[in-house]
Motif scaffolding. Structure first.
Motif, PDB file in Angstrom:
ATOM      1  N   LEU A 194       0.832  -1.214   0.000  1.00 29.63           N
ATOM      2  CA  LEU A 194       0.000   0.000   0.000  1.00 29.63           C
ATOM      3  C   LEU A 194       0.861   1.256   0.000  1.00 29.63           C
ATOM      4  O   LEU A 194       0.391   2.332  -0.338  1.00 29.63           O
ATOM      5  CB  LEU A 194      -0.874   0.030   1.259  1.00 29.63           C
ATOM      6  N   SER A 195       2.104   1.127   0.447  1.00 30.51           N
ATOM      7  CA  SER A 195       2.970   2.290   0.577  1.00 30.51           C
ATOM      8  C   SER A 195       3.845   2.501  -0.654  1.00 30.51           C
ATOM      9  O   SER A 195       4.676   3.391  -0.671  1.00 30.51           O
ATOM     10  CB  SER A 195       3.862   2.148   1.807  1.00 30.51           C
ATOM     11  N   VAL A 196       3.690   1.636  -1.669  1.00 31.08           N
ATOM     12  CA  VAL A 196       4.545   1.772  -2.852  1.00 31.08           C
ATOM     13  C   VAL A 196       3.750   2.454  -3.966  1.00 31.08           C
ATOM     14  O   VAL A 196       2.841   1.864  -4.528  1.00 31.08           O
ATOM     15  CB  VAL A 196       5.035   0.390  -3.334  1.00 31.08           C
ATOM     16  N   PRO A 197       4.076   3.721  -4.263  1.00 28.28           N
ATOM     17  CA  PRO A 197       3.335   4.421  -5.308  1.00 28.28           C
ATOM     18  C   PRO A 197       3.631   3.824  -6.680  1.00 28.28           C
ATOM     19  O   PRO A 197       4.683   3.203  -6.878  1.00 28.28           O
ATOM     20  CB  PRO A 197       3.845   5.859  -5.206  1.00 28.28           C
ATOM     21  N   GLY A 198       2.703   4.025  -7.616  1.00 29.81           N
ATOM     22  CA  GLY A 198       2.812   3.452  -8.946  1.00 29.81           C
ATOM     23  C   GLY A 198       4.104   3.794  -9.653  1.00 29.81           C
ATOM     24  O   GLY A 198       4.695   2.954 -10.334  1.00 29.81           O
ATOM     25  N   PHE A 199       4.590   5.044  -9.468  1.00 24.70           N
ATOM     26  CA  PHE A 199       5.785   5.399 -10.227  1.00 24.70           C
ATOM     27  C   PHE A 199       7.031   4.722  -9.685  1.00 24.70           C
ATOM     28  O   PHE A 199       7.951   4.384 -10.436  1.00 24.70           O
ATOM     29  CB  PHE A 199       5.962   6.920 -10.318  1.00 24.70           C
ATOM     30  N   VAL A 200       7.062   4.445  -8.377  1.00 24.83           N
ATOM     31  CA  VAL A 200       8.202   3.719  -7.810  1.00 24.83           C
ATOM     32  C   VAL A 200       8.169   2.272  -8.288  1.00 24.83           C
ATOM     33  O   VAL A 200       9.167   1.730  -8.762  1.00 24.83           O
ATOM     34  CB  VAL A 200       8.187   3.784  -6.268  1.00 24.83           C
ATOM     35  N   ALA A 201       6.982   1.643  -8.214  1.00 20.55           N
ATOM     36  CA  ALA A 201       6.839   0.268  -8.682  1.00 20.55           C
ATOM     37  C   ALA A 201       7.180   0.195 -10.164  1.00 20.55           C
ATOM     38  O   ALA A 201       7.917  -0.697 -10.605  1.00 20.55           O
ATOM     39  CB  ALA A 201       5.412  -0.217  -8.433  1.00 20.55           C
ATOM     40  N   GLY A 202       6.669   1.146 -10.945  1.00 19.64           N
ATOM     41  CA  GLY A 202       6.894   1.159 -12.384  1.00 19.64           C
ATOM     42  C   GLY A 202       8.369   1.269 -12.720  1.00 19.64           C
ATOM     43  O   GLY A 202       8.889   0.535 -13.563  1.00 19.64           O
ATOM     44  N   LEU A 203       9.037   2.166 -12.015  1.00 18.14           N
ATOM     45  CA  LEU A 203      10.462   2.370 -12.262  1.00 18.14           C
ATOM     46  C   LEU A 203      11.250   1.102 -11.928  1.00 18.14           C
ATOM     47  O   LEU A 203      12.155   0.712 -12.663  1.00 18.14           O
ATOM     48  CB  LEU A 203      10.950   3.544 -11.411  1.00 18.14           C
ATOM     49  N   LEU A 204      10.853   0.464 -10.845  1.00 18.76           N
ATOM     50  CA  LEU A 204      11.516  -0.778 -10.438  1.00 18.76           C
ATOM     51  C   LEU A 204      11.326  -1.849 -11.510  1.00 18.76           C
ATOM     52  O   LEU A 204      12.260  -2.525 -11.914  1.00 18.76           O
ATOM     53  CB  LEU A 204      10.938  -1.255  -9.101  1.00 18.76           C
ATOM     54  N   PHE A 205      10.074  -1.975 -11.983  1.00 17.59           N
ATOM     55  CA  PHE A 205       9.788  -2.973 -13.014  1.00 17.59           C
ATOM     56  C   PHE A 205      10.564  -2.674 -14.290  1.00 17.59           C
ATOM     57  O   PHE A 205      11.084  -3.567 -14.938  1.00 17.59           O
ATOM     58  CB  PHE A 205       8.283  -3.040 -13.298  1.00 17.59           C
ATOM     59  N   ILE A 206      10.617  -1.384 -14.668  1.00 17.84           N
ATOM     60  CA  ILE A 206      11.358  -1.012 -15.877  1.00 17.84           C
ATOM     61  C   ILE A 206      12.818  -1.412 -15.716  1.00 17.84           C
ATOM     62  O   ILE A 206      13.424  -2.012 -16.600  1.00 17.84           O
ATOM     63  CB  ILE A 206      11.253   0.513 -16.137  1.00 17.84           C
ATOM     64  N   TYR A 207      13.364  -1.100 -14.541  1.00 16.49           N
ATOM     65  CA  TYR A 207      14.781  -1.383 -14.307  1.00 16.49           C
ATOM     66  C   TYR A 207      15.058  -2.884 -14.389  1.00 16.49           C
ATOM     67  O   TYR A 207      15.976  -3.318 -15.064  1.00 16.49           O
ATOM     68  CB  TYR A 207      15.202  -0.837 -12.940  1.00 16.49           C
ATOM     69  N   VAL A 208      14.209  -3.663 -13.705  1.00 19.96           N
ATOM     70  CA  VAL A 208      14.464  -5.103 -13.625  1.00 19.96           C
ATOM     71  C   VAL A 208      14.059  -5.822 -14.903  1.00 19.96           C
ATOM     72  O   VAL A 208      14.865  -6.509 -15.528  1.00 19.96           O
ATOM     73  CB  VAL A 208      13.734  -5.718 -12.415  1.00 19.96           C
ATOM     74  N   PHE A 209      12.803  -5.659 -15.334  1.00 25.04           N
ATOM     75  CA  PHE A 209      12.280  -6.488 -16.419  1.00 25.04           C
ATOM     76  C   PHE A 209      12.585  -5.944 -17.805  1.00 25.04           C
ATOM     77  O   PHE A 209      12.610  -6.693 -18.772  1.00 25.04           O
ATOM     78  CB  PHE A 209      10.765  -6.673 -16.263  1.00 25.04           C
ATOM     79  N   ALA A 210      12.795  -4.627 -17.913  1.00 24.28           N
ATOM     80  CA  ALA A 210      13.080  -4.079 -19.239  1.00 24.28           C
ATOM     81  C   ALA A 210      14.582  -3.875 -19.424  1.00 24.28           C
ATOM     82  O   ALA A 210      15.171  -4.349 -20.385  1.00 24.28           O
ATOM     83  CB  ALA A 210      12.325  -2.772 -19.435  1.00 24.28           C
ATOM     84  N   MET A 211      15.212  -3.192 -18.453  1.00 27.45           N
ATOM     85  CA  MET A 211      16.628  -2.863 -18.650  1.00 27.45           C
ATOM     86  C   MET A 211      17.536  -4.051 -18.380  1.00 27.45           C
ATOM     87  O   MET A 211      18.416  -4.346 -19.174  1.00 27.45           O
ATOM     88  CB  MET A 211      17.012  -1.713 -17.731  1.00 27.45           C
ATOM     89  N   LYS A 212      17.325  -4.732 -17.254  1.00 24.91           N
ATOM     90  CA  LYS A 212      18.260  -5.796 -16.896  1.00 24.91           C
ATOM     91  C   LYS A 212      17.932  -7.106 -17.614  1.00 24.91           C
ATOM     92  O   LYS A 212      18.802  -7.762 -18.147  1.00 24.91           O
ATOM     93  CB  LYS A 212      18.260  -6.017 -15.376  1.00 24.91           C
ATOM     94  N   LEU A 213      16.657  -7.508 -17.571  1.00 29.38           N
ATOM     95  CA  LEU A 213      16.301  -8.794 -18.145  1.00 29.38           C
ATOM     96  C   LEU A 213      15.882  -8.690 -19.606  1.00 29.38           C
ATOM     97  O   LEU A 213      15.966  -9.662 -20.347  1.00 29.38           O
ATOM     98  CB  LEU A 213      15.170  -9.430 -17.314  1.00 29.38           C
ATOM     99  N   GLY A 214      15.392  -7.503 -19.975  1.00 25.55           N
ATOM    100  CA  GLY A 214      15.007  -7.302 -21.370  1.00 25.55           C
ATOM    101  C   GLY A 214      13.794  -8.100 -21.816  1.00 25.55           C
ATOM    102  O   GLY A 214      13.624  -8.408 -22.984  1.00 25.55           O
TER     103      GLY A 214
END
Lengths: 305, 299, 362
Positions: free
Chosen positions: A130-150
């Motif tokens: 509940l404490s994780v805003p969408g933009f923080v979650a989104g940025l994390l997902f982008i970093y992990v699933f798009a940038m690192k894992l592709g």
């Protein structure tokens, strides 16, 4: 309906209090030397009329589905909205469906094993999520699933008409980012409601009939709780609409929220007005819909009316 | 089993100060969260006293100048951002924005929302339906969308304006909570009793209704503050909160987004600060509410 | 078909709550033969409902522990696995709950609630189950059963709902039925109908029944045996006829005296039992009723009286100073003389000194 009217008027009022004359957006500053031309444009856009008259005109058109033209692109606001609904709509539907599918089992397990380790784990995680805003979650997902894992593209949108798999690729990360908070909200609702339901006499009486726990849980206990869940999903649409603005901005999706942001930065007051009213309307309609669904699902209310 | 509730807690032989008894009841997570909140508040209040922290654009925090995008280290504890500014300093200043906005929202919500809500819940009738109609209209806007519109239309975007707008927009939800409470309180016997002995309406409102609405409102405020901080974060992330160079956590995350491939720290630290602050508010708020409900259940 | 159906030995049930251990049932033993009826009487919190639920293993929550034995048809219920219990519930033993308003799921139609366990236990097809449901509703005297099957619980009256609950309980022809205060939540006019329905079904099906109630009047004509419970223990256990003819325990007598009588002149003061039921976390030493008993003696506070047979071997009693005995008479006079409040209260409400053989209202 009255709410809708008031919402549109309030928006109109706000937009017209906009500091800086709308004429600046219509005509380049250099061209404003030509007084005659300015006056002509003002008359053309009806900027000299009293505000109430302008509101009346706008409302008359709006009822017929014409929300005016964008000051910047000169295209019809309603057309732009229609063009962008599929993106935002799909994003929201995917988010809600995914969140409900995730949250119901979590909430059920948590309530069924109330106070156990697994309940503590689920409830604790939900409070954190509940404490994780969408933009923080989104940025994390982008970093992990798009940038690192592709695995997924970081930004952009593929329309479903172009490629279904491409569409799925582009909708996954944004929907996941929005889901973090939604799953937590729904799971908490299901849990707390189910905990109360499980203490009801009719659950004990179902148990005394020799029915299996799973059957009791899903056929007897979950039904009343699903009513509460429907309400919360409806009430949460407002939060979700706000969330799509952020996520569309982060993932550069051509949705309604992104268009609203662009319009805000460009001072495109017709566009801002049109989208705001449209969004408020969706919100009101969804909540009316929730009431209707409620009527269908709960026999007690159906009979009482 | 009713008898079980009646048993009074054994009176502690040594009366410890109330604050320590209070803390002793907290689970360790809540203790941790409360400490974090205290740290954050202290840091924002006393930030100006620490040399270097006085300037949110400060580059050489404590140990001299830094390079751009420096990782965490001894000279800059949390590293530097792409403008070679110290991240710790900017986080402390960002906290100032988040907390001011949250405080403004809670203050305006409790004072105005609490008053209007208690008033209309108590007098009911026409005033009630009028005020609640206005509240319903404002609540019919999805929060962030309304905020976006209002903030942009106002043009100027300094801390005062942002705090005022968010504060104003948080009056309706508080009004609703206060009204619901005032409605049920107004039906209770002690209000009827006060009426029966001819107490003035205004006196009843201020002496009986409002003091009883307040605790619920404050419990709501804790959770609401968390929501407001999230909202300000989103607004800042979209570039629509306080104007740069003033720092805000959301602004910092947005700025760090561009260089995510090169250096993740400028995005990580403000995100963590935001998440932990919101989590702490929720956690402590939930705990307070549980404490209250246990107490009222025992009555 | 004679023979023992249920044999309960030294049953204890304890709830663990933050404030301590609530000993709700403390060493209850009884036996029930096939086709017989047992009434369990006691005020709220005396442990009668917990006892019924403990035997059926229907206590919810993880904070409950039950010890002792409960032999049902040759095997101990308390050592059965949850799955084994589930196959007994509904088919071998069933329960009718106190409040028909809350014991039917408001969102599920009557038909499904009556038949859902039929399909599970007896394996009927849909149409057979429907026919069975119609027959059941007819049996519990619900007019127009076809229509009622499609109804939701809130569309039925309280009495009608309790009939549905009874139909649910009877559906799989159990050999043992627990009726937990089945009429407490109903209108007085309906109470009789429901009780008569239960009695008739019990006789017709030769089913054993445990009738739990706080009302002595309910068990009077309807049970073979009656057990009076106080603070989780049995204080008097006798054939119903002999209990009413010769009430021996001061608590049973007090319960009896607190029933309003039409035979007494109006404005006669009704004798409430003074004091409150004991704290079950720390029950009083000796006899649990001693703090409220008008016959209380030093021995009652020091020593717990065992449940033993009186002159009539079927009439069992746990009291040092039984009503009507010379010891009892002496104890009462002594307490009255020393001004013990509960003795004085009894004396005021009942001008005649308590004697044996209290008449029974019909």
């Amino acid at each position: 309906m009255a709410t809708l009217l008031a919402v549109s008027f309030l928006t109109f009022l706000l937009v017209n209090l906009l500091p800086g004359d709308a004429i600046n957006a219509l005509i380049p500053i250099e061209a404003q030397q030509d007084q005659e031309y300015v006056a002509q444009v003002r008359a053309e856009w009806g900027l000299d009329d009293p505000m109430l008259v302008r509101y009346g005109k706008w409302l008359g058109d709006a009822v017929r589905g014409d929300l005016g033209d964008s000051i910047v692109t000169s295209r019809a606001v309603s057309g732009e909205i229609a063009h962008r609904i599929p993106v935002t709509g799909e994003l929201m539907i995917v988010t809600v469906v995914f969140s409900v599918l995730m949250a119901v089992p979590l909430g059920v397990v948590s309530a069924y094993r109330e106070g156990s380790r697994i309940d503590q784990f689920i409830s604790g995680s939900a409070q954190f999520a509940l404490s994780v805003p969408g933009f923080v979650a989104g940025l994390l997902f982008i970093y992990v699933f798009a940038m690192k894992l592709g695995w997924f593209p970081a930004t952009g949108w593929t329309r479903i008409s172009n490629s279904i798999s491409g569409n799925l690729m582009t909708v996954t990360l944004p929907a996941l980012s929005l889901s973090v908070i939604e799953v937590a909200v729904y799971a908490r609702v299901v849990r707390s409601d189910l905990v109360a339901t499980l203490k009801e006499d009719y659950i004990l009486s179902a148990k005394s009939k020799g029915l299996k726990d799973g059957f009791i849980l899903f056929r007897h206990a979950l039904r009343p709780s699903s009513l509460t869940l429907i309400t919360v999903v409806g009430l949460n649409i407002g939060l979700l609409l706000g969330g799509t603005v952020v996520v569309e901005f982060l993932f550069a999706l051509p949705g309604l929220g992104k268009r609203l942001l662009d319009a805000i930065f460009q001072r495109d007051f017709m566009m801002v007005q049109g989208i705001t009213v449209f969004v408020a309307m969706v919100y009101v309609v969804v909540n009316t819909l929730v009431d209707v669904v409620y009527l269908v699902v709960d026999p007690r209310i159906r009979k009482a009316d | 089993m009713g008898a079980a509730v009646d048993t009074v807690e054994p009176t502690a032989a040594v009366r410890r100060p109330w604050i320590r008894r209070f803390v002793a009841k907290m689970p360790w997570t809540t203790r941790f969260c409360a400490s974090w909140l205290i740290v954050i508040v202290t840091a924002t209040v006393f930030a100006d006293l620490i040399p270097g922290l006085a300037d949110p654009n400060y580059q050489g925090f404590l140990f001299g100048d830094g390079a751009t995008n420096e990782g965490p280290g001894l000279s800059h504890f949390l590293g530097t951002d792409n403008n070679s500014r110290d991240i710790l300093a900017r986080i402390v200043y960002g906290a100032r924005v988040s907390l001011t906005v949250a405080l403004a929202a809670v203050f305006m919500g409790v004072v105005f929302g609490g008053f209007f809500g208690s008033l209309v819940g108590f007098v009911r009738g026409k005033t009630d339906s009028t005020v609640m109609a206005v509240v319903d209209v404002i609540l019919a806007f999805p929060g962030l969308v309304l905020l976006l519109t209002v903030v942009t239309l106002l043009g100027r975007r300094d801390l005062v304006v942002i705090a005022a707008v968010i504060g104003f927009l948080s009056i309706p939800p508080y009004t609703r909570v206060a009204r619901a409470n005032a409605l049920s309180i107004s039906r209770r016997e002690f209000v009827t009793a006060a009426r029966a002995i001819g107490t003035k309406k205004r006196t009843i409102l201020f002496r009986e209704v409002i003091p009883n609405v307040l605790p619920t409102l404050l419990a709501y405020a804790m959770v609401n503050a968390a929501v407001i901080i999230l909202l300000e974060g989103a607004l800042a992330f979209l570039g629509l909160s306080v104007e740069p160079p003033t720092s805000s956590w959301g602004t910092m995350v947005n700025a760090a987004r561009v260089d995510l491939q090169i250096n993740v720290w400028p995005a990580v630290w403000p995100s963590l600060a935001l998440v932990f602050t919101v989590y702490s508010l929720n956690n402590v708020g939930d705990w307070l509410r549980r404490l209250r409900s246990v107490r009222s259940a025992a009555l | 078909m004679a023979g023992t159906l249920l044999e309960v030995e030294n049953l204890h049930t304890t709830f663990t709550i933050p404030a301590g251990e609530v000993k709700a049932v403390r060493g209850v033993s009884f036996s029930l033969e096939r086709g017989r009826t047992l009434g369990i009487v006691g005020e709220s919190g005396s442990g009668k409902t917990v006892l019924a639920r403990s035997v059926m293993r229907l206590n919810l929550g993880t904070n409950v522990t039950t010890t002792g034995t409960a032999i049902f048809e040759g095997t101990d219920l308390l050592t059965r696995s949850p799955a084994e219990m589930r196959s007994l519930w509904g088919s071998e033993m069933a329960m009718v709950f106190q409040d028909p308003m809350t014991s039917l799921n408001p969102l599920v139609r009557v038909q499904r609630q009556v038949t859902e366990h039929l399909c599970r236990h007896i394996d009927l097809s849909r149409s057979e189950a429907r026919q069975a449901a119609v027959d059941l509703l007819k049996e519990v005297r619900i007019p127009d059963p076809e229509t009622r099957l499609r109804a939701f619980p809130h569309e039925l009256s309280g009495g009608m709902r309790q009939r549905v609950c009874i139909a649910v309980a009877l559906a799989c022809e159990p050999s043992l039925l627990f009726a937990d205060e089945p009429t407490t939540a109903l209108d007085v006019t309906v109470q009789h109908q429901i009780l008569n329905l239960l009695s008739r079904e019990q006789t017709d099906r030769d089913m054993a029944m445990v009738l739990v109630t706080h009302d002595l009047g309910v068990v009077a004509g309807r049970t073979d045996d009656t057990m009076v419970m106080y603070a989780g223990t049995v204080v008097e256990h006798a054939p119903t006829r002999s209990l009413f003819a010769d009430m021996r325990h001061p608590y049973s007598e007090a319960l009896m005296r607190s029933i309003p009588r039409t035979s007494l002149p109006s404005h006669t003061r009704l004798a409430a039992i003074t004091g409150r039921p004991p704290d079950l976390i720390a029950p009083p030493t000796g006899c649990a009723f001693s703090p409220r008993c008008p016959y209380v003696q030093d021995r009652c506070i020091e020593e717990t009286p065992p449940l033993v047979a009186t002159e009539d071997p079927a009439h069992r009693l746990a009291c040092w100073t039984p009503v009507g005995s010379p010891e009892g008479q002496a104890a009462f006079q002594k307490n009255l003389a020393s001004g013990l409040p509960q003795a004085v209260a009894v004396d005021i409400s009942n001008p005649r000194p308590p004697t044996r053989g209290v008449e029974v209202d019909s």
